[in-house]
Write a protein that holds these residues in place. Sequence first.
Motif, PDB file in Angstrom:
ATOM      1  N   GLY A  42     -10.030  80.323  34.687  1.00 50.68           N
ATOM      2  CA  GLY A  42     -11.032  80.752  34.001  1.00 50.68           C
ATOM      3  C   GLY A  42     -11.762  81.934  34.518  1.00 50.68           C
ATOM      4  N   ARG A  43     -11.660  82.219  35.835  1.00 48.61           N
ATOM      5  CA  ARG A  43     -12.313  83.620  36.300  1.00 48.61           C
ATOM      6  C   ARG A  43     -11.358  84.687  35.693  1.00 48.61           C
ATOM      7  N   GLY A  44     -12.226  85.748  35.405  1.00 47.49           N
ATOM      8  CA  GLY A  44     -11.737  86.842  34.476  1.00 47.49           C
ATOM      9  C   GLY A  44     -11.839  86.732  33.092  1.00 47.49           C
ATOM     10  N   ALA A  45     -12.211  85.732  32.686  1.00 47.19           N
ATOM     11  CA  ALA A  45     -12.128  85.344  31.254  1.00 47.19           C
ATOM     12  C   ALA A  45     -13.119  86.411  30.549  1.00 47.19           C
ATOM     13  N   GLY A  46     -14.277  87.016  31.318  1.00 50.05           N
ATOM     14  CA  GLY A  46     -15.123  87.706  30.850  1.00 50.05           C
ATOM     15  C   GLY A  46     -14.757  89.252  30.839  1.00 50.05           C
ATOM     16  N   VAL A  47     -13.592  89.652  31.312  1.00 49.20           N
ATOM     17  CA  VAL A  47     -13.030  90.937  31.216  1.00 49.20           C
ATOM     18  C   VAL A  47     -13.031  91.613  29.860  1.00 49.20           C
TER      19      VAL A  47
ATOM     20  N   ARG B  38      -7.082  87.613  24.037  1.00 53.22           N
ATOM     21  CA  ARG B  38      -6.269  86.563  24.314  1.00 53.22           C
ATOM     22  C   ARG B  38      -6.052  86.087  25.614  1.00 53.22           C
ATOM     23  N   VAL B  39      -6.150  86.607  26.470  1.00 49.40           N
ATOM     24  CA  VAL B  39      -6.140  86.310  27.990  1.00 49.40           C
ATOM     25  C   VAL B  39      -7.375  85.419  28.158  1.00 49.40           C
ATOM     26  N   GLY B  40      -8.403  86.187  27.972  1.00 50.60           N
ATOM     27  CA  GLY B  40      -9.639  85.552  28.323  1.00 50.60           C
ATOM     28  C   GLY B  40      -9.742  84.088  27.442  1.00 50.60           C
ATOM     29  N   ARG B  41      -9.512  84.044  26.282  1.00 50.47           N
ATOM     30  CA  ARG B  41      -9.513  82.694  25.618  1.00 50.47           C
ATOM     31  C   ARG B  41      -8.570  81.798  26.007  1.00 50.47           C
ATOM     32  N   LEU B  42      -7.595  82.331  26.611  1.00 46.59           N
ATOM     33  CA  LEU B  42      -6.497  81.157  27.299  1.00 46.59           C
ATOM     34  C   LEU B  42      -7.178  80.679  28.700  1.00 46.59           C
ATOM     35  N   ARG B  43      -7.752  81.644  29.415  1.00 46.74           N
ATOM     36  CA  ARG B  43      -8.553  81.008  30.408  1.00 46.74           C
ATOM     37  C   ARG B  43      -9.678  80.283  30.263  1.00 46.74           C
ATOM     38  N   VAL B  44     -10.159  80.553  29.433  1.00 47.69           N
ATOM     39  CA  VAL B  44     -11.329  79.591  29.007  1.00 47.69           C
ATOM     40  C   VAL B  44     -10.992  78.086  28.706  1.00 47.69           C
TER      41      VAL B  44
ATOM     42  N   LEU C  94      -8.010  76.880  29.480  1.00 49.23           N
ATOM     43  CA  LEU C  94      -7.304  75.918  30.809  1.00 49.23           C
ATOM     44  C   LEU C  94      -8.678  75.630  31.695  1.00 49.23           C
ATOM     45  N   ALA C  95      -9.490  76.343  31.713  1.00 47.70           N
ATOM     46  CA  ALA C  95     -10.662  75.804  32.573  1.00 47.70           C
ATOM     47  C   ALA C  95     -11.193  74.536  32.184  1.00 47.70           C
ATOM     48  N   MET C  96     -11.569  74.395  30.654  1.00 52.02           N
ATOM     49  CA  MET C  96     -11.929  73.507  29.788  1.00 52.02           C
ATOM     50  C   MET C  96     -10.928  71.960  29.976  1.00 52.02           C
ATOM     51  N   VAL C  97      -9.847  72.359  29.759  1.00 55.67           N
ATOM     52  CA  VAL C  97      -8.748  71.388  29.883  1.00 55.67           C
ATOM     53  C   VAL C  97      -8.927  70.914  31.622  1.00 55.67           C
ATOM     54  N   LEU C  98      -8.913  71.614  32.382  1.00 55.19           N
ATOM     55  CA  LEU C  98      -9.103  71.246  33.769  1.00 55.19           C
ATOM     56  C   LEU C  98     -10.081  70.430  34.006  1.00 55.19           C
ATOM     57  N   GLY C  99     -11.410  70.737  33.366  1.00 54.10           N
ATOM     58  CA  GLY C  99     -12.703  70.231  33.553  1.00 54.10           C
ATOM     59  C   GLY C  99     -12.376  68.469  32.890  1.00 54.10           C
TER      60      GLY C  99
ATOM     61  N   ALA D  35     -17.899  70.631  30.601  1.00 56.29           N
ATOM     62  CA  ALA D  35     -18.017  71.091  32.160  1.00 56.29           C
ATOM     63  C   ALA D  35     -17.064  72.448  32.471  1.00 56.29           C
ATOM     64  N   GLY D  36     -15.966  72.638  31.824  1.00 51.19           N
ATOM     65  CA  GLY D  36     -15.004  73.743  32.113  1.00 51.19           C
ATOM     66  C   GLY D  36     -15.585  74.912  31.393  1.00 51.19           C
ATOM     67  N   ALA D  37     -16.142  74.808  30.258  1.00 47.16           N
ATOM     68  CA  ALA D  37     -16.756  75.747  29.553  1.00 47.16           C
ATOM     69  C   ALA D  37     -18.054  76.399  30.131  1.00 47.16           C
ATOM     70  N   VAL D  38     -18.979  75.215  30.872  1.00 40.95           N
ATOM     71  CA  VAL D  38     -19.950  75.895  31.579  1.00 40.95           C
ATOM     72  C   VAL D  38     -19.701  76.462  33.014  1.00 40.95           C
ATOM     73  N   ALA D  39     -18.365  75.941  33.447  1.00 40.03           N
ATOM     74  CA  ALA D  39     -17.833  76.851  34.694  1.00 40.03           C
ATOM     75  C   ALA D  39     -17.507  78.358  34.473  1.00 40.03           C
ATOM     76  N   VAL D  40     -17.191  78.633  33.286  1.00 44.75           N
ATOM     77  CA  VAL D  40     -16.579  79.855  32.619  1.00 44.75           C
ATOM     78  C   VAL D  40     -17.938  80.740  32.345  1.00 44.75           C
ATOM     79  N   ALA D  41     -18.779  80.063  31.553  1.00 38.59           N
ATOM     80  CA  ALA D  41     -19.845  80.965  30.976  1.00 38.59           C
ATOM     81  C   ALA D  41     -20.856  81.264  32.126  1.00 38.59           C
ATOM     82  N   VAL D  42     -20.929  80.684  33.206  1.00 36.61           N
ATOM     83  CA  VAL D  42     -21.761  81.024  34.318  1.00 36.61           C
ATOM     84  C   VAL D  42     -21.550  82.104  34.797  1.00 36.61           C
TER      85      VAL D  42
END
Length: 257
Positions: free
Chosen positions: A85-90, A109-115, A117-122, A163-170
């Motif tokens: 999820g790192r770089g999702a805010g580019v 699109r890359v940013g949304r994919l990273r978000v 993936l982070a949510m699924v990982l959570g 939790a995954g979304a929180v990790a990206v949003a922070v």
Amino acid sequence: MNSTLSSSSAALPGTPAGSSGSSGPAGASVGVPPLARVTMALTGALLAGVATSFGQAVPGLGTVSNSAGPWFVVAALLVLASGVGRGAGVAERAGVAERAGVAGRASGRVGRLRVALAMVLGAVLLELMHIGYWAATNLRGFVDTLSITSFWVVVALPAGLLAGAVAVAVRSADGRWRGAAAGVTAAVLIGEGVRGLLQVAATTGSATWIVQIAVGIAVLVVGIALARTPVGRVVALGTGIVGSVAVAVVYVGIALV
């Protein structure tokens, strides 16, 4: 040996004096590979579940080991540490003109994919915590069942996604997202703490729940400060208050069913 290392370091073109020499050929620092970070996060989730099982037998840790709020925080921290999820805010930092072009749309699109993936990982991490807890509890000689229809296993899916979304949003450059991340995390801790005081404090004691509420309030205060914009601070405060009430109501409602 030292003179050899010193002379070889000095021979590197463009290497600043006193540099450690741990950089690659192009001068970029060598970090932990992404796959290794994800593997460590998955392993950490299993170990957190194991620690929870053992923690229930430790005086003073039994109540916190039986609460869901700390698991949510651990899952978010592990997603954060994994780098997924790192770089999702580019894309959100790109200019308006770039966003309107092909490069901007591709970055989005890359940013949304990273978000995603982070949510699924959570969600995966929370389920792995259940597996670790289940395995450790049974190995300790206590009967524990793990079923896909178990309440906590089912709840771990939306909670893990959150939790995954929180990790990206922070990490977001937008104060509104950072505020929302802090508000959601605070809401989980405060809401469960309130529920604990209302429903189970008679058997577990109130100290743990009071501490959890205090930690949740501290997270909210820090989130409001880091939001840095009036709108971001309102989002943090509103998410924290509304979310805390919602979490407490859901908990109480489940107990009454």
